[in-house]
Design an enzyme around this catalytic site. Structure first.
Site, mmCIF file in Angstrom:
data_model
loop_
_atom_site.group_PDB
_atom_site.id
_atom_site.type_symbol
_atom_site.label_atom_id
_atom_site.label_comp_id
_atom_site.label_asym_id
_atom_site.label_seq_id
_atom_site.Cartn_x
_atom_site.Cartn_y
_atom_site.Cartn_z
ATOM 1 C CG PHE A 18 -2.039 -0.977 1.152
ATOM 2 C CD1 PHE A 18 -3.103 -0.776 0.292
ATOM 3 C CD2 PHE A 18 -2.040 -2.115 1.944
ATOM 4 C CE1 PHE A 18 -4.149 -1.675 0.214
ATOM 5 C CE2 PHE A 18 -3.082 -3.021 1.876
ATOM 6 C CZ PHE A 18 -4.138 -2.801 1.012
ATOM 7 C CD GLU A 174 -11.841 -9.133 8.672
ATOM 8 O OE1 GLU A 174 -12.389 -8.017 8.600
ATOM 9 O OE2 GLU A 174 -10.811 -9.435 8.038
#
Length: 430
Positions: A18, A174
């Protein structure tokens, strides 16, 4: 490396995550020569790696070619290489394909799994920090169920269907939610001749709550969501070892499991050459000032997970997530131009946009500024944000279509063993 000489200053970026991609885009129209180096030729959208591991997405839907990021940019070059050493004194980067000199160097290598020195766990547990690791985990999950079909011994079968996730952060939560939904909606159809009700999903957290760093409301709601899905949540339990068969803890609690996923922490993916107590902080991160300059090396910068910028609000550095990397990459693009033009640089100030995690279908938690919300609306917000930050129109469309299909059909089509992950099952026959 066959990089042509240029009258422009050369900026070498190590890492196409990123931070590195954000910096490269910011420098696209500047009078500089940019060389991006990465051991992979693609950018990985790491927040969705768990969906690759659980068959919700194929890996190419969360990966984007780095060369395509640089298309149309003048004086931009990409080299597929592994960096071996940084020669700060000589202003060179040593790689497995040769050396390259720089005027300015940006380290954006991200993070890697932190096993905290436990070699036994490192050898036997599964990590999920890259696409190859996620594919290994996907294969192991499916292979364990295939192996469970081949035994009539209950203890062996239970161990093969027992999943232990170590770490109660967003990744662990998750992943646990995704596995619980697979157990509920997919396994009974795929394995009608196997009592998949005996499959267990355990999440083990050393602290006293899930999702540390989130609000108490989000933490409690995430735990409630997981328990409703049938996940067993163990808090205040610290894992001490895993020999490939048995998980041991500091308490009397033990698990026999053929699939242990380590999501208990990360550390900076450091590079040789930048060392010393003043340079390397806790968690193997590089100490940087407010301009992201590595301490003692004004021509070397670090951004993202590898950078530790201690502030009053974040004495241990900013969170090791995507937003600090993106924001630091964008500002550094401006600051490098200012530095070249002999103008004062702007200090970095982190804009915390909040945190979110999904626990499954219609279940998510969001802490955004002063707003706290959970449930269906949070789940739609989570989906929108992740689609927005994916690189490439195709990837956004593919992921969106997959999510819609999975939601309507309650299915995960990518449960394929493309690259088998072979492990020794003989120890479970005891």
């Amino acid at each position: 490396m066959n990089i042509p000489l240029s009258s422009y200053p050369r900026i070498v970026i190590i890492g196409g995550g990123f931070g590195g991609v954000s910096l490269a885009k910011k420098l696209s129209k500047q009078e500089v020569q940019v060389v991006l180096i990465d051991k992979n030729n693609y950018h990985t959208f790491q927040p969705l790696l768990y969906q690759v591991s659980t068959g919700g997405l194929e890996p190419d839907s969360i990966a984007y070619p780095l060369r395509k990021v640089l298309i149309g940019y003048d004086n931009f070059y990409f080299r597929l290489a592994e960096v071996e050493h940084i020669d700060a004194a000589g202003k060179k980067v040593n790689t497995n394909i040769g050396d390259i000199s720089y005027d300015y160097l940006v380290v954006a290598t991200g993070s890697e799994t932190n096993f905290f020195g436990n070699k036994e766990i490192e050898e036997h547990a599964m990590s999920m920090k890259s696409i190859p690791q996620s594919l290994n985990l996907r294969s192991l999950i499916l292979e364990n169920f295939e192996q469970a079909l081949l035994t009539d011994v209950y203890h062996e079968r239970d161990a093969l269907m027992n999943f232990v996730i170590v770490g109660g952060g967003p990744t662990g939560v998750e992943l646990a939610g995704a596995l619980a939904e697979i157990k509920k909606g997919i396994l009974p159809k795929d394995y009608p001749d196997l009592d998949t009700r005996r499959a267990q999903i355990n999440i083990v957290q050393g602290g006293d709550c899930l999702l540390p760093g989130f609000s108490a409301q989000a933490s409690k709601k995430a735990e409630d969501f997981l328990e409703k899905l049938g996940v067993q949540v163990w808090k205040g339990v610290r894992v001490t070892g895993y020999n490939g068969k048995t998980v041991t803890t500091k308490t009397d609690l033990k698990f026999d499991s053929a699939a242990v996923i380590w999501a208990a922490g990360v550390k900076g993916a450091g590079i040789k050459g930048l060392d010393g107590e003043d340079v390397v902080a806790g968690g193997n991160r590089l100490n940087v000032n407010e301009f992201n300059q590595v301490i003692g090396h004004p021509e070397i910068f670090a951004i993202g997970d590898i950078a530790c910028m201690a502030t009053e609000d974040n004495p241990r550095g900013h969170p090791m997530v995507a937003q600090p990397a993106i924001q630091q990459g964008r500002l550094l693009g401006e600051n490098l131009v200012r530095l070249i033009e002999h103008k004062p640089m702007k200090p970095f100030v982190y804009n915390d946009k909040g945190s979110m995690a999904t626990i499954g279908r219609n279940k998510a938690v969001c802490d955004i500024k002063k707003f706290r919300f959970q449930g269906v609306f949070a789940w739609f917000v989570w989906m929108f944000v992740h689609l927005f930050f994916l690189i490439g129109f195709r990837n956004r469309m593919v992921v969106f279509i997959n999510w819609v299909y999975n939601y309507i059909r309650f299915d995960r089509e990518a449960r394929l063993i493309i690259r088998p992950y072979k492990r020794d099952y003989s120890q479970f026959k005891d």
